[in-house]
Write a protein that holds these residues in place. Structure first.
Motif, short mmCIF file in Angstrom:
data_model
loop_
_atom_site.label_atom_id
_atom_site.label_comp_id
_atom_site.label_asym_id
_atom_site.label_seq_id
_atom_site.Cartn_x
_atom_site.Cartn_y
_atom_site.Cartn_z
N ARG A 285 -14.56 42.15 -41.32
CA ARG A 285 -13.88 42.42 -40.04
C ARG A 285 -13.37 43.85 -40.12
O ARG A 285 -12.64 44.21 -41.03
CB ARG A 285 -12.72 41.47 -39.80
N ARG A 286 -13.80 44.66 -39.17
CA ARG A 286 -13.37 46.06 -39.10
C ARG A 286 -12.38 46.20 -37.95
O ARG A 286 -12.72 45.92 -36.81
CB ARG A 286 -14.57 46.98 -38.85
N ALA B 85 -19.88 40.83 -33.50
CA ALA B 85 -19.06 40.71 -32.29
C ALA B 85 -18.02 41.82 -32.25
O ALA B 85 -17.40 42.14 -33.26
CB ALA B 85 -18.37 39.36 -32.25
N PHE B 86 -17.84 42.38 -31.06
CA PHE B 86 -16.79 43.37 -30.81
C PHE B 86 -15.78 42.74 -29.86
O PHE B 86 -16.15 42.28 -28.77
CB PHE B 86 -17.39 44.65 -30.21
N ALA C 175 -14.21 44.44 -34.97
CA ALA C 175 -15.61 44.01 -35.00
C ALA C 175 -15.76 43.02 -36.15
O ALA C 175 -15.33 43.29 -37.27
CB ALA C 175 -16.54 45.20 -35.21
N ASP C 176 -16.33 41.86 -35.86
CA ASP C 176 -16.68 40.87 -36.89
C ASP C 176 -18.18 40.98 -37.13
O ASP C 176 -18.97 40.89 -36.17
CB ASP C 176 -16.36 39.44 -36.42
N LEU C 177 -18.57 41.17 -38.37
CA LEU C 177 -19.97 41.35 -38.74
C LEU C 177 -20.35 40.31 -39.79
O LEU C 177 -19.73 40.29 -40.87
CB LEU C 177 -20.20 42.76 -39.30
N VAL C 178 -21.34 39.47 -39.49
CA VAL C 178 -21.81 38.46 -40.43
C VAL C 178 -23.33 38.47 -40.41
O VAL C 178 -23.95 38.33 -39.35
CB VAL C 178 -21.29 37.05 -40.07
N ILE C 179 -23.93 38.64 -41.60
CA ILE C 179 -25.39 38.66 -41.72
C ILE C 179 -25.78 37.83 -42.94
O ILE C 179 -25.22 38.01 -44.03
CB ILE C 179 -25.95 40.09 -41.88
N TRP C 180 -26.74 36.92 -42.74
CA TRP C 180 -27.28 36.09 -43.82
C TRP C 180 -28.78 36.35 -43.96
O TRP C 180 -29.46 36.61 -42.97
CB TRP C 180 -27.13 34.61 -43.46
N ARG C 181 -29.29 36.25 -45.17
CA ARG C 181 -30.74 36.16 -45.40
C ARG C 181 -31.02 34.66 -45.49
O ARG C 181 -30.38 33.95 -46.27
CB ARG C 181 -31.16 36.85 -46.69
N VAL C 182 -31.95 34.18 -44.68
CA VAL C 182 -32.27 32.76 -44.64
C VAL C 182 -33.66 32.52 -45.26
O VAL C 182 -34.48 33.44 -45.30
CB VAL C 182 -32.20 32.21 -43.19
N PRO C 183 -33.90 31.30 -45.75
CA PRO C 183 -35.16 31.02 -46.44
C PRO C 183 -36.41 31.24 -45.58
O PRO C 183 -37.45 31.64 -46.08
CB PRO C 183 -35.06 29.56 -46.84
N GLU C 184 -36.28 30.98 -44.29
CA GLU C 184 -37.38 31.24 -43.36
C GLU C 184 -36.82 31.64 -42.01
O GLU C 184 -35.67 31.31 -41.69
CB GLU C 184 -38.31 30.03 -43.24
#
Length: 100
Positions: A10-11, A42-43, A19-28
Motif C-alpha cells: 500500500r503506497r 487500486a487507487f 494505492a493498493d497493489l497486489v500481483i500473483w503469479r498463478v499456475p495457469e
C-alpha cells in the motif's frame, strides 16, 4: 505449482489517497487472460476507489476509471505498473485544482 505472491503493498500518496497493489503469479492463466498473473491495482482517494486495474476470471485484463470500464492490453508486470502510475498521476494532476 501454487500461486506465488509477487507484490503486495500500500503506497500512501498525499493526504487521504493511497494505492493498493497486489500481483500473483498463478499456475495457469485465468480464463480471459493469456498470461500467468492475477492482479488488482487500486487507487483510492477520500475513501472512494477512483481507478482499478484487474483481471478477474472471465473478464480478462481491464481497468476501471471511475464508473467506466475499459479493456487493458497487458504486456508485462513492469508495463502494468507504469501504466497504472501514469493513469493515477493523470487523475491526481487533473483534480489538484478542484474546489471542495
Amino acid at each position: 505449482m501454487q500461486a506465488s505472491l509477487i507484490l503486495k503493498t500500500r503506497r500512501h500518496i498525499g493526504e487521504a489517497m493511497f494505492a493498493d497493489l497486489v500481483i500473483w503469479r498463478v499456475p495457469e492463466p485465468l480464463r480471459g487472460s493469456p498470461h500467468p498473473f492475477k492482479y488488482r491495482l487500486a487507487f483510492v482517494a477520500d475513501g472512494i476507489c477512483m481507478m482499478r486495474y484487474d483481471n478477474e476470471t472471465g473478464k480478462g485484463d481491464h481497468k476501471h476509471i471511475g464508473a467506466e470500464e475499459h479493456p487493458y492490453a497487458f504486456q508485462s508486470i513492469e508495463k502494468l505498473l507504469l501504466d497504472f502510475d501514469a493513469d493515477m498521476k493523470g487523475w491526481i494532476d487533473g483534480n489538484a485544482d478542484r474546489e471542495d
